[in-house]
Structure formats: C-alpha cells, structure tokens
Design a protein around this motif. Structure first.
Motif, PDB file in Angstrom:
ATOM      1  N   ILE A 185      16.380  34.250   4.152  1.00 53.14           N
ATOM      2  CA  ILE A 185      16.757  32.873   3.835  1.00 53.14           C
ATOM      3  C   ILE A 185      16.849  32.041   5.110  1.00 53.14           C
ATOM      4  CG2 ILE A 185      18.591  31.436   2.907  1.00 53.14           C
ATOM      5  CD1 ILE A 185      19.126  33.577   0.852  1.00 53.14           C
ATOM      6  N   GLY A 186      17.475  32.617   6.142  1.00 56.81           N
ATOM      7  CA  GLY A 186      17.641  31.888   7.392  1.00 56.81           C
ATOM      8  C   GLY A 186      16.298  31.534   8.014  1.00 56.81           C
ATOM      9  N   PHE A 187      15.349  32.432   7.903  1.00 54.53           N
ATOM     10  CA  PHE A 187      14.014  32.209   8.446  1.00 54.53           C
ATOM     11  C   PHE A 187      13.353  31.021   7.753  1.00 54.53           C
ATOM     12  CE2 PHE A 187       9.931  34.020   9.983  1.00 54.53           C
ATOM     13  CZ  PHE A 187      10.340  34.233  11.271  1.00 54.53           C
ATOM     14  N   ALA A 188      13.406  31.027   6.435  1.00 53.62           N
ATOM     15  CA  ALA A 188      12.798  29.931   5.678  1.00 53.62           C
ATOM     16  C   ALA A 188      13.455  28.605   6.030  1.00 53.62           C
ATOM     17  CB  ALA A 188      12.930  30.208   4.184  1.00 53.62           C
ATOM     18  N   MET A 189      14.773  28.638   6.146  1.00 55.31           N
ATOM     19  CA  MET A 189      15.501  27.399   6.445  1.00 55.31           C
ATOM     20  C   MET A 189      15.136  26.875   7.822  1.00 55.31           C
ATOM     21  SD  MET A 189      17.271  26.589   3.922  1.00 55.31           S
ATOM     22  CE  MET A 189      17.903  27.267   2.414  1.00 55.31           C
ATOM     23  N   THR A 190      14.987  27.795   8.804  1.00 57.74           N
ATOM     24  CA  THR A 190      14.640  27.363  10.153  1.00 57.74           C
ATOM     25  C   THR A 190      13.262  26.710  10.147  1.00 57.74           C
ATOM     26  OG1 THR A 190      15.862  29.252  10.942  1.00 57.74           O
ATOM     27  CG2 THR A 190      14.503  28.105  12.536  1.00 57.74           C
ATOM     28  N   ALA A 191      12.322  27.341   9.430  1.00 56.10           N
ATOM     29  CA  ALA A 191      10.988  26.760   9.348  1.00 56.10           C
ATOM     30  C   ALA A 191      11.052  25.360   8.770  1.00 56.10           C
ATOM     31  CB  ALA A 191      10.097  27.649   8.475  1.00 56.10           C
ATOM     32  N   PHE A 192      11.841  25.217   7.717  1.00 54.64           N
ATOM     33  CA  PHE A 192      11.962  23.898   7.092  1.00 54.64           C
ATOM     34  C   PHE A 192      12.568  22.887   8.064  1.00 54.64           C
ATOM     35  CE2 PHE A 192      13.927  20.650   4.504  1.00 54.64           C
ATOM     36  CZ  PHE A 192      12.904  20.354   3.630  1.00 54.64           C
ATOM     37  N   ALA A 193      13.621  23.333   8.795  1.00 52.48           N
ATOM     38  CA  ALA A 193      14.296  22.410   9.713  1.00 52.48           C
ATOM     39  C   ALA A 193      13.342  21.957  10.821  1.00 52.48           C
ATOM     40  CB  ALA A 193      15.539  23.067  10.302  1.00 52.48           C
ATOM     41  N   ILE A 194      12.471  22.866  11.298  1.00 52.46           N
ATOM     42  CA  ILE A 194      11.529  22.481  12.356  1.00 52.46           C
ATOM     43  C   ILE A 194      10.563  21.423  11.842  1.00 52.46           C
ATOM     44  CG2 ILE A 194       9.583  23.307  13.725  1.00 52.46           C
ATOM     45  CD1 ILE A 194      11.073  25.965  13.963  1.00 52.46           C
ATOM     46  N   ILE A 195       9.998  21.672  10.646  1.00 55.50           N
ATOM     47  CA  ILE A 195       9.059  20.702  10.075  1.00 55.50           C
ATOM     48  C   ILE A 195       9.750  19.358   9.890  1.00 55.50           C
ATOM     49  CG2 ILE A 195       7.683  20.154   8.045  1.00 55.50           C
ATOM     50  CD1 ILE A 195       6.490  22.298   9.737  1.00 55.50           C
ATOM     51  N   LEU A 196      10.983  19.414   9.418  1.00 59.67           N
ATOM     52  CA  LEU A 196      11.718  18.178   9.177  1.00 59.67           C
ATOM     53  C   LEU A 196      11.964  17.437  10.477  1.00 59.67           C
ATOM     54  CD1 LEU A 196      13.169  16.415   7.173  1.00 59.67           C
ATOM     55  CD2 LEU A 196      15.212  17.750   7.538  1.00 59.67           C
ATOM     56  N   ALA A 197      12.299  18.184  11.547  1.00 65.49           N
ATOM     57  CA  ALA A 197      12.544  17.551  12.843  1.00 65.49           C
ATOM     58  C   ALA A 197      11.274  16.865  13.336  1.00 65.49           C
ATOM     59  CB  ALA A 197      13.017  18.593  13.846  1.00 65.49           C
ATOM     60  N   MET A 198      10.131  17.535  13.143  1.00 64.78           N
ATOM     61  CA  MET A 198       8.869  16.920  13.568  1.00 64.78           C
ATOM     62  C   MET A 198       8.567  15.682  12.734  1.00 64.78           C
ATOM     63  SD  MET A 198       6.685  20.359  14.156  1.00 64.78           S
ATOM     64  CE  MET A 198       5.110  19.567  14.275  1.00 64.78           C
ATOM     65  N   ARG A 199       8.830  15.796  11.445  1.00 66.15           N
ATOM     66  CA  ARG A 199       8.598  14.655  10.557  1.00 66.15           C
ATOM     67  C   ARG A 199       9.468  13.474  10.974  1.00 66.15           C
ATOM     68  NH1 ARG A 199       7.463  14.019   4.884  1.00 66.15           N
ATOM     69  NH2 ARG A 199       7.354  11.765   4.616  1.00 66.15           N
ATOM     70  N   SER A 200      10.712  13.766  11.329  1.00 66.74           N
ATOM     71  CA  SER A 200      11.601  12.655  11.669  1.00 66.74           C
ATOM     72  C   SER A 200      11.200  12.075  13.019  1.00 66.74           C
ATOM     73  CB  SER A 200      13.061  13.116  11.658  1.00 66.74           C
ATOM     74  OG  SER A 200      13.489  13.458  12.942  1.00 66.74           O
ATOM     75  N   ARG A 201      10.662  12.904  13.928  1.00 66.99           N
ATOM     76  CA  ARG A 201      10.134  12.383  15.187  1.00 66.99           C
ATOM     77  C   ARG A 201       8.977  11.437  14.906  1.00 66.99           C
ATOM     78  NH1 ARG A 201       8.609  10.124  18.653  1.00 66.99           N
ATOM     79  NH2 ARG A 201       8.038  10.598  20.798  1.00 66.99           N
ATOM     80  N   GLY A 202       8.128  11.823  13.969  1.00 66.11           N
ATOM     81  CA  GLY A 202       6.980  10.987  13.647  1.00 66.11           C
ATOM     82  C   GLY A 202       7.375   9.702  12.930  1.00 66.11           C
ATOM     83  N   ASP A 203       8.260   9.828  11.936  1.00 69.54           N
ATOM     84  CA  ASP A 203       8.592   8.665  11.105  1.00 69.54           C
ATOM     85  C   ASP A 203       9.522   7.693  11.810  1.00 69.54           C
ATOM     86  OD1 ASP A 203       7.075   9.757   9.204  1.00 69.54           O
ATOM     87  OD2 ASP A 203       8.598   9.833   7.628  1.00 69.54           O
ATOM     88  N   LEU A 204      10.489   8.236  12.547  1.00 68.25           N
ATOM     89  CA  LEU A 204      11.488   7.352  13.133  1.00 68.25           C
ATOM     90  C   LEU A 204      11.154   6.995  14.570  1.00 68.25           C
ATOM     91  CD1 LEU A 204      14.622   9.275  11.830  1.00 68.25           C
ATOM     92  CD2 LEU A 204      13.512   7.336  10.776  1.00 68.25           C
ATOM     93  N   GLY A 205      10.140   7.659  15.157  1.00 65.80           N
ATOM     94  CA  GLY A 205       9.745   7.353  16.518  1.00 65.80           C
ATOM     95  C   GLY A 205      10.759   7.776  17.546  1.00 65.80           C
ATOM     96  N   SER A 206      11.595   8.745  17.203  1.00 67.30           N
ATOM     97  CA  SER A 206      12.617   9.189  18.149  1.00 67.30           C
ATOM     98  C   SER A 206      13.073  10.565  17.726  1.00 67.30           C
ATOM     99  CB  SER A 206      13.791   8.212  18.124  1.00 67.30           C
ATOM    100  OG  SER A 206      14.974   8.884  18.440  1.00 67.30           O
ATOM    101  N   ASP A 207      13.480  11.381  18.683  1.00 68.60           N
ATOM    102  CA  ASP A 207      13.965  12.694  18.285  1.00 68.60           C
ATOM    103  C   ASP A 207      15.486  12.753  18.308  1.00 68.60           C
ATOM    104  OD1 ASP A 207      14.370  12.636  20.947  1.00 68.60           O
ATOM    105  OD2 ASP A 207      13.598  14.646  21.353  1.00 68.60           O
ATOM    106  N   SER A 208      16.127  11.594  18.336  1.00 67.83           N
ATOM    107  CA  SER A 208      17.584  11.582  18.239  1.00 67.83           C
ATOM    108  C   SER A 208      17.984  11.847  16.787  1.00 67.83           C
ATOM    109  CB  SER A 208      18.107  10.224  18.690  1.00 67.83           C
ATOM    110  OG  SER A 208      19.385  10.011  18.172  1.00 67.83           O
ATOM    111  N   VAL A 209      19.065  12.565  16.584  1.00 72.48           N
ATOM    112  CA  VAL A 209      19.434  12.884  15.201  1.00 72.48           C
ATOM    113  C   VAL A 209      19.825  11.642  14.416  1.00 72.48           C
ATOM    114  CG1 VAL A 209      20.116  15.286  15.456  1.00 72.48           C
ATOM    115  CG2 VAL A 209      21.752  13.505  16.005  1.00 72.48           C
ATOM    116  N   ASP A 210      20.205  10.578  15.113  1.00 76.70           N
ATOM    117  CA  ASP A 210      20.538   9.345  14.402  1.00 76.70           C
ATOM    118  C   ASP A 210      19.337   8.422  14.252  1.00 76.70           C
ATOM    119  OD1 ASP A 210      23.132   9.860  13.803  1.00 76.70           O
ATOM    120  OD2 ASP A 210      23.876   9.202  15.740  1.00 76.70           O
ATOM    121  N   GLY A 211      18.182   8.870  14.762  1.00 80.91           N
ATOM    122  CA  GLY A 211      16.996   8.035  14.666  1.00 80.91           C
ATOM    123  C   GLY A 211      17.080   6.777  15.529  1.00 80.91           C
ATOM    124  N   ASN A 212      17.894   6.828  16.598  1.00 78.81           N
ATOM    125  CA  ASN A 212      18.052   5.663  17.464  1.00 78.81           C
ATOM    126  C   ASN A 212      16.851   5.509  18.381  1.00 78.81           C
ATOM    127  OD1 ASN A 212      20.294   4.217  16.935  1.00 78.81           O
ATOM    128  ND2 ASN A 212      21.659   5.558  18.106  1.00 78.81           N
TER     129      ASN A 212
END
Lengths: 117, 510
Positions: free
Chosen positions: A78-105
C-alpha cells in the motif's frame, strides 16, 4: 539488537517527520517515504524480534510471530502505491501551479530561481 | 442467505472492474451500468437492514476460518444502517454525475464504485487491520476522484489532502502496531475480550495506541485541530464527489464509535471510556469554530463545507455524551446531515451551471433561468441544515438536545442553538444574494440537466421523508444505540462463546 533496531526506527521517523514538514513537494514526498519505512520497521518488530525462527508454529520450539510479517507485507504494498501516486501528484502540481511549493505560491521570496522561470 | 454481508463489498468491486476495463467507452452504457449497480446496492442494503433489524448480528467468516484467526465481516444494526446510508447517497450522486460531470475526466464511474467498495468494507469489517486496508482503498479512490477533471484549485487542495492522509495512514499503522504488540490480536471482538483482562503494566501502552487511533479517526472525521483540510478539499471537488465525501467524514465518526464503544467500552476496566472527554470537548470546539466560519464564507460551496463541519461537531458531541439515548439521537442526526449536505453540494453545482462565470460566489450576478426551482430546493436544504422546523434538521437537533443531562446541556444547548442561528443568517444572506440580487434583462443560463435535477431531488427529499418516517427510523437508531452499548452480544456473535460478562473482571490494580 533491540537497541539498534529502535534507534534506526527512531532516526527514520524523525527524518521523515522533518522532511514532511518542509515547504516543497519533493522533500515532502521523500519524507513520507522515510516515514513509511520507519512504520514498516516498527510494525515488523511488534511481534517481538526473533532470529533463526521459522514463522510456523509446531515445527520448532523457537518460532517467529507470522502475523506482523503478513501485516508489513500489506503495508509495504500500500505504501508503495501511495508513494507512486504522491510523486505523480507532486509533478502534476509543479506543472499546473508553476511552483513546487506545497501552497502553490509562485512568488516565493526564498528562492530567486523561481522568478526567472 | 449466509453470503449477504459480503455483497456490499463484492458488488462495487465487480462493477468497478467492468467499468475500468476500457478507458474510453460509450457514456450511455457506462452510466446505465453504474446507476443500475448503485440501485442494486440500495436494494442489497435494504435487505441487509431487514435481516439485522430484529437485533441479530450476522457474522461472515471469510474462507470459514474461525474468528480470532481469520478475517470476519460483521453486520449489525449500525453497520447495515451505514451501508444503506452510503448506498442512498451514492445513488443521488451517481445520477447527478450522469448529468454531465462524469465525462470531465476519465474513469469516473469505475473509481466511484471502488470508493463505494472501500466505504462499505470499512463499515462491515470486524478486524482492525482490515479497517486500515479498506481505509486505504477508499482513500486511493478518493484521491483520484477529488482531482477528477483537473484544474488548479483541485490539484492544490488535492495535494494537501493526499499528504495529510498519507501521514494519517502512517499513524494508523503505528497505532495498530502498538495495539497488536500489547494486546496480541487485531480482531475487534477478541481485542475487547483481552483488554478486559489486560495486566496493569500494559495499560499505558494500550492507552497510547488507542489515543493514536483517535487522532487518525479524528483526522478522517475532521475534529477541531485536524479539520483545516476539509473546507478547501470539499469546496473544490466535483459536486457528485463532494456529495459522496459527505459519508467519508462519517466513516471516521463510525470508526470512533465502533472502536471506542466495543474495545474501550464498559468492560475495559481502567481504559473504559478513555475517548469520551476528548470527543466531547473536541466536538464542542469544532461546533464553535464552524459556527464562526460559516458566517465568514464568501462562496456557497465553502459555506456548505462549514455546514458540514457544524454537523461533525454535533455528531462528536453526541458521541461524547453519556447515555444510550444521545447515541440514538446522534445516529438519527447522522442520517439527516449526510443526505442533506450531499444534496446541497449537488444543488450548488446546478446553481453554478446557471450563473456562468460567477459560479457559486455569493455576489450579485446576471439574471438566470430556473431561479424559482433552484431557490425552492435551496430553501429546503438550508432550512433543514440550519435546523428550523418543520424539516428533519429541527427534529434531529431537538432530539439530541432533549437527551442531554443538565451539565451537558449547559454547554450543548447554547452552542447548538447559536450554530443554528449562524446557519440561518449565513444561508439567508447567501440565498438572497444569489437568487434576488441580479441585473435586469432576459434570464441567461444553460438548460437544466435532468440527471442533475433528479440526483439532487433524491437526496434533498430526505428532509421531509425523515420527518414523516421519524417513528420507525428513530426506533431503529435507538435500537442500534442499545445494541452497540451491549458489547457482549457482538463479542459472542463473533467469537462463539463468551461465557462471562467481563465487566466485573478487570484485573487492573487501582
């Protein structure tokens, strides 16, 4: 062995928590990964630590508790799957929000490279 | 029918596999499968409720392994009721989603059913580790659904939601490890047995594990210091998902209710009722904060999210109160608030469709079509949420307040009534701005989707129905509360022969 095991788990947990509280998504993901390692170790040790013991009752006098092994296997998957998901999500948020800050600043004063991009 | 308790888990799983098989597919076919399956789930849930209504506890042993060693599913009145509530909420949501929301991204229906499987499993399982697994199933589906359709707001709130829940899962595992290490079992009925005979030197460890579990469930349920993720996540999620998420916080409430009455209930000796004060004061604080927040919301969806927080505070107070009667009232309130809140999220989406760019922000807008119909529905939802007579909210709140003892009432009455007042003020301000403050000219807006309307009406019709059927439903929730308090029945159903009433057999040395 117990002391070494406990210290390892403790260091992993502390590092994991520290990194999870950082403001950028990459350290957060690494922190969550470390935390899940620590949790897996912790869970594994919960039946008591035994060396050279089979996980079968009845075959020998000296056996290891099989249940934590089964639990930790599930937790690892389960942890493995979740980590994979979190990485993809982090990349997606970098792409969509133009920043890798967790607040999207976007205007993050701490990092001057941000403004050039 | 001995296999009945596993149907609510198996059916969504099979349907999800069928729906996920092809990424692209004809919408009408998928929608038909999805809606039919959800309707079938409602039927199964009704069947389950009818089976357990007389007080029987159905135990399903997977692979026929005996209880403390194998995995069990347990359906008693509470579990069956929660499964039914999930199915009804899902039916409204999925009909609404079929009105167009589902093709904003891929795989909506498949993920939706996976989520249903996780939720139903969490309600039915009799094993603490299985509870963790089902939590993960429902969370993983919810991560994907929360970001269905994409967009900045969703990705951002989704990131917070995912990170927070991953940390929560780690805590859950630590708590499970501590409890397994000190109690030696993870079967809930067996844990309840062993906690009552716990040696005194283990009590501290078990207490720590139990309170860690409370933190994890509190995060899911959104109790005061752990609720900050909720308003943003729920207000940015697609409407049918936000509506389904109305049950997600209730999964947390259910888990608290189950674990802290079954395992750490009457029989637990020195550990009995250890969560009670935390729930009571945490619930009151959540209620107070949400009351302030609902007044500050500038967006209709945000406001509904805070309405939901008010209801969570109320539910936690109900759990924290002493006495079986408040539990019965709390469960009735849970039925009301889950369905109405879900309906309001669906309604907000229809309003946003009509208003175009303004969306659900509480500001002046252009004139739009169907304002009369939408405002009438909003009125039903708001009146019921705020707890004004004659709809279900008033009944549920009044029942809960009437069960409070004097010292509890001193806190509960003013806070609950004030939250109702704040709800009325906020809802009437939002309603009058959205429906009455608009420019002149021809009404604009797109055609009303029939699916969306039907889905919303299905959920909001709970407001009058719960009042009309208050007698039988209230009787059922009251019986549920009594069954939950009597943990011996649950334990003997799962474990076979619990001979002694262990309430007097505490071995602790105090």
């Amino acid at each position: 062995m117990e002391a070494l095991y406990a210290i390892t788990t403790g260091i992993l947990t502390a590092s994991g928590i520290y990194l999870t509280l950082r403001g950028r998504t990459f350290p957060v993901v690494v922190g969550l990964t470390l935390l899940s390692y620590a949790v897996n170790l912790f869970l594994f040790s919960m039946g008591g630590l035994t060396t050279h013991g089979a996980a079968l009752v009845g075959t020998t006098e000296h056996y290891a508790d099989p249940l934590p092994q089964a639990l930790v296997l599930t937790a690892i998957v389960i942890g493995f799957a979740m980590t994979a998901f979190a990485i993809i999500l982090a990349m997606r948020s970098r792409g969509d929000l133009g920043s890798d800050s967790v607040d999207g600043n976007r205007t993050d004063r701490e990092d001057p490279r941000e403004n050039k991009a | 029918m001995q296999h009945l308790p596993i149907f609510p888990v198996l059916l969504p799983l099979l349907v999800a596999i069928i729906l996920l098989r092809k990424r692209e597919g004809a919408d009408p076919v998928r929608r038909t499968i999805s809606i039919t399956a959800t309707a079938l789930l409602v039927a199964i849930a009704f069947w389950l409720v009818s089976q357990v209504a007389d007080g029987e506890t159905l135990v399903y042993r997977l692979g026929n392994w005996q209880a403390p060693y194998g995995i069990v599913l347990v359906a008693d009145r509470l579990s069956a009721m929660m499964v039914l509530l999930t199915a009804l909420l899902a039916l409204g949501s999925v009909i609404h989603a079929s009105g167009g929301e589902d093709n904003q991204g891929s795989n909506f229906h498949g993920l939706f059913h996976l989520q249903l499987m996780g939720i139903n499993g969490a309600f039915l399982t009799g094993d603490l580790f299985n509870l963790f697994v089902f939590f993960e199933v429902l969370l993983l589906a919810s991560y994907a659904l929360l970001m269905h359709g994409g967009g900045k707001a969703r990705v951002q709130s989704g990131l917070h939601y995912v990170v927070l829940n991953l940390a929560g899962s780690s805590l859950f595992l630590i708590a499970l490890g501590v409890l397994y290490g000190s109690i030696g079992t993870l079967n809930m009925a067996d844990m309840a047995e062993r906690v009552s005979q716990l040696p005194a030197d283990r009590q501290g460890l078990v207490r720590a594990g139990a309170l860690l579990l409370l933190v994890v469930f509190g995060l899911k349920a959104a109790i005061l210091p752990l609720y900050f993720w909720l308003p943003r996540a729920y207000s940015s999620a697609p409407a049918p998902i936000a509506a389904l998420f109305a049950i997600m916080t209730k999964v947390g409430i259910y888990a608290i209710f189950r674990v802290f009455t079954l395992i750490f209930g009457e029989q637990a000796g020195g550990l009995a009722h250890l969560a009670q004060p935390w729930l009571w004061w945490g619930g009151l604080a959540t209620l107070g904060m949400a009351t302030l927040a609902v007044l500050s919301a500038r967006d209709l969806r945000m406001q509904i999210s805070y309405f939901m927080l008010i209801s969570i505070g109320t539910l936690l107070c109900g759990l924290g109160m002493e006495g079986t009667a408040s539990r019965g009232a709390m469960l009735f309130y849970m039925l009301h608030t889950t369905l109405i809140n879900g309906g309001l999220f669906l309604l907000a989406d229809m309003i946003a469709d009509q208003r175009g760019k303004v969306g659900t922000r509480i500001v002046r807008s252009k004139k739009f079509k169907y304002a009369t119909l939408l405002s009438a529905l909003y009125m039903i939802g708001a009146v019921s949420s705020a707890g004004l007579p004659p709809l279900s909210g008033a009944l549920a709140k009044a029942w809960l307040m009437s069960t409070a003892t004097l010292s509890e009432g001193l806190w509960l009455w003013p806070l609950l009534l004030l939250s109702g007042l704040a709800g009325v003020v906020a809802a009437s301000r939002a309603g009058s701005t959205i429906f009455w403050r608009h420019g002149n000219g021809d009404p604009a807006g797109e055609r009303l989707s029939r699916g969306k309307l039907v889905g919303t009406v299905v959920l909001l019709s709970a407001a009058p129905l719960l009042v009309i059927l208050a007698g039988p439903i209230g009787g059922y929730t009251q019986a549920t509360a009594e069954q939950i308090t009597d943990t011996v029945q649950y334990r003997s159903a799962v474990l076979g022969n619990v001979t002694s009433d262990t309430s007097g057999a505490s071995v602790d040395a105090d």
